[in-house]
Design an enzyme around this catalytic site. Structure first.
Site, PDB file in Angstrom:
ATOM      1  N   CYS A 299      -6.414  -6.280  -3.995  1.00  0.00           N
ATOM      2  CA  CYS A 299      -7.684  -6.270  -3.261  1.00  0.00           C
ATOM      3  C   CYS A 299      -8.276  -4.879  -3.121  1.00  0.00           C
ATOM      4  O   CYS A 299      -9.275  -4.696  -2.432  1.00  0.00           O
ATOM      5  CB  CYS A 299      -7.515  -6.907  -1.891  1.00  0.00           C
ATOM      6  SG  CYS A 299      -6.282  -6.100  -0.858  1.00  0.00           S
TER       7      CYS A 299
ATOM      8  N   ASP B 157      -5.079   2.815  -0.899  1.00  0.00           N
ATOM      9  CA  ASP B 157      -4.045   3.605  -0.222  1.00  0.00           C
ATOM     10  C   ASP B 157      -2.845   3.852  -1.126  1.00  0.00           C
ATOM     11  O   ASP B 157      -2.262   4.935  -1.103  1.00  0.00           O
ATOM     12  CB  ASP B 157      -3.586   2.903   1.057  1.00  0.00           C
ATOM     13  CG  ASP B 157      -4.492   3.222   2.240  1.00  0.00           C
ATOM     14  OD1 ASP B 157      -5.200   4.244   2.177  1.00  0.00           O
ATOM     15  OD2 ASP B 157      -4.495   2.467   3.222  1.00  0.00           O
TER      16      ASP B 157
ATOM     17  N   GLU C 195       0.826  -1.210   0.000  1.00  0.00           N
ATOM     18  CA  GLU C 195       0.000   0.000   0.000  1.00  0.00           C
ATOM     19  C   GLU C 195       0.860   1.260   0.000  1.00  0.00           C
ATOM     20  O   GLU C 195       0.361   2.354  -0.234  1.00  0.00           O
ATOM     21  CB  GLU C 195      -0.882   0.033   1.251  1.00  0.00           C
ATOM     22  CG  GLU C 195      -1.740  -1.194   1.417  1.00  0.00           C
ATOM     23  CD  GLU C 195      -2.273  -1.331   2.826  1.00  0.00           C
ATOM     24  OE1 GLU C 195      -3.407  -0.884   3.059  1.00  0.00           O
ATOM     25  OE2 GLU C 195      -1.565  -1.884   3.681  1.00  0.00           O
TER      26      GLU C 195
END
Length: 576
Positions: free
Chosen positions: A504, A457, A433
């Site tokens: 994801c 993110d 991230e």
């Protein structure tokens, strides 16, 4: 004459129906001096109890209808309503100034609302909307003014409103409420999230919907394009009815892919998994033919509890998910709290920028080690009931990953020594991230069993743009060449070490992302369950060899617009 309103595409779909204008009841409050502040405080307490009862019922309804994640919105409202600091301030105002209950509540609530709205942090700004909703409900009970009950709507309509509160949205019956249009709001507002969960077409942020639309006007809502048409021509209605039919046919086509493997036209297999937040979400995973769970957000287990869930409570939840997917993989993300997610029982100091602060693995490796170890033990005990994979969130350095993995292995050794059965085939991975992690993915790949790219993110950190901030929302660009290059670095690094990479974040379920991600070599896609069949259908029409050429070309583009145009042309040729 047809009027067009432009807004934000909040929830996909097309609806055509007459307008229902949501008008707020008159809750105007004026200062009124009282002889007995004690009577006003008693009136306030009664209104709070009535509001709590309402919110508890709404929480139960939305949890049953949409799952635990949606119900957490009302859990947050109940928490705010029970906050002693909030209501004590109201009572002090009533007592100190000898004013009526509704005025004391409005003064304190307005103070909190102004304070939260002025904050830089998106999560805290959203709390302003929650306080407005709560204050409105309590005020209505104090004044004896009935709130509009949207659940009583018994004809097909398009709801037109200034905004929809979570309480409003929870009452919607999608059999009759075919869509909604609001003046304000964004794609990440509560109402937009719930609309997507309910699969109700929605356009938000039109600015003038309530001024432009009259009760009974015929409305077209295009939730894909973020467009609303008021009193459309016969020809335009015909055009959109055809689009509706095409969308329904498309959904019917997607349903044929429930029991099929996720393979490209040239027989390259990828895995399409679903994201979940609780065991109650498993029904959607199975109904949509997902090949497992690619992200189990365990923080919701903590957020729906008044205190930290015990090891046994966690064990039962993890076991239920592992058994519920019939031996398919389950990728569990360890506790990811902080940023926009808070736990009332974990007292953390306020931060200027919580998204860049003390959160996720940073908390688990420092002040909350025992909390972390409890979760790891619960996961390890549950591992024998399915194909468990564990990943750590917000990893920035190799040392962090090594420390987290070492703690996991320590707990495993203790359990085994105590005679507790633990699986020997648990894969241990990490979320990517943070740009720093992507840049040295080749080093991480030597340590991990897999990567899962969290694009929500990763994009905001790479672009230095808060994805919840409307002022910089144009910089939330999943198809920016900079993002694509980071994704490629991670995938290539994992493959060089014989490992795999999943994704994801929201990007994994984007229609335009599928061709690029196939071309970049992504091994696993994880998304909301409702997007699984559409993505599988798209992938079935693509050739991996062609998508590799597309991805190579996209990486050389200068702007997101150029990348999107390139992908659209490719999809048109593939008839997707």
């Amino acid at each position: 004459m047809t009027m067009q309103l432009k807004g934000i595409a909040a929830s996909g779909g097309i609806s055509i129906a007459k307008a229902y204008i949501l008008t707020s009841p008159n809750l105007e409050v004026t200062e009124r001096k009282v002889a007995s502040p004690a009577d006003e405080i008693s009136k306030l307490d009664q209104a709070i109890k009535a509001a709590e009862s309402d919110l508890q019922k709404l929480k139960e309804k939305i949890t049953n209808d949409q799952g635990a994640e949606a119900g957490l919105i009302f859990e947050a409202h109940l928490t705010i309503l029970a906050d002693p600091e909030y209501m004590s301030a109201v009572k002090e105002k009533i007592n100190g100034d000898s004013v009526c209950a509704e005025y004391g509540l409005s003064q304190v609530s307005d103070m909190y609302i102004t304070m939260f709205e002025s904050m830089d942090d998106a999560y805290m700004r959203e709390r302003a909307a929650d306080i407005k909703d709560i204050s409105r409900r309590v005020t209505a009970y104090i004044l004896g003014v009935p709130l509009v009950d949207l659940s009583l709507i018994d004809e097909k309509v398009i709801l037109i409103a200034e905004d929809l509160t979570p309480s409003d949205t929870a009452q919607l019956n999608k059999e009759f409420v075919q869509g909604f249009v609001t003046n304000i709001g964004g794609r990440t507002s509560h109402s937009a999230i719930m609309a997507r969960s309910m699969e109700i077409p929605a356009v938000v942020g039109t600015k003038t919907a309530t001024e432009s639309v009259q009760k009974g006007d015929l409305i077209i809502v295009d939730g894909f394009a973020g467009e609303t048409f008021v009193n459309p021509s016969v020809d335009l209605v015909g055009t959109y009815k055809k689009k509706q039919e095409e969308h329904l046919k498309q959904k019917l086509e997607w349903s044929k892919f429930i029991d099929k493997k996720s393979v490209t036209a040239d027989n390259h297999h990828v895995e399409i998994m679903a994201n979940i937040g609780s065991p109650s979400s498993l029904a959607g995973v199975l109904e949509n033919g997902a090949e497992g769970v690619g992200l189990y957000r365990t923080e919701f287990l903590y957020m729906e509890s008044e205190e930290s869930p015990t090891e046994d409570e966690q064990f039962e939840a993890y076991k239920k998910v592992l058994e519920g997917v019939n031996n398919q993989p389950v990728v569990v993300r360890t506790l990811d709290i902080g940023g926009d997610k808070e736990l009332p029982y974990l007292k953390m100091a306020p931060e200027m920028n919580p998204f860049l602060g003390y959160r996720a693995i940073r908390i688990c490796l420092n002040s909350e080690k025992e909390l972390f170890r409890t979760q790891l033990r619960a996961l390890l005990r549950a591992s024998i009931y399915g194909d468990l994979k564990i990943m750590f969130p917000m990893i920035a350095t190799v040392e962090e990953f090594r420390t987290a993995k070492a703690m996991l292995l320590e707990e495993k050794a203790k359990l085994v020594a105590a005679g507790v059965s633990v699986s020997d085939s648990i894969e241990i991975g990490m979320m990517v991230e943070i740009p720093a992690s992507a840049i040295i993915a080749d080093q991480f790949a030597k340590e991990v069993d897999f990567f899962s790219i969290g694009t929500n993110d990763l994009i905001q950190y790479t672009m230095a743009a808060d994805r919840m901030n409307e002022g910089v929302s144009y910089l939330y660009q999943p198809f920016n060449p900079a993002i694509l290059r980071l994704v490629k670095m991670v995938i290539d690094a994992s493959h060089a070490e014989g490992k795999w990479t999943g994704m994801c974040g929201e990007m994994a379920g984007e229609e335009l992302a599928a061709p690029l991600l196939i071309g970049l070599g992504l091994d696993e896609f994880s998304m909301s369950a409702s997007s699984v069949l559409r993505t599988r259908s798209i992938i079935s029409k693509l050739k991996k060899s062609d998508m590799e050429v597309l991805a190579t070309e996209a990486l050389q583009k200068s702007t997101e617009i150029e990348v999107v145009e390139l992908v659209q042309k490719t999809l048109a040729k593939a008839s997707v």
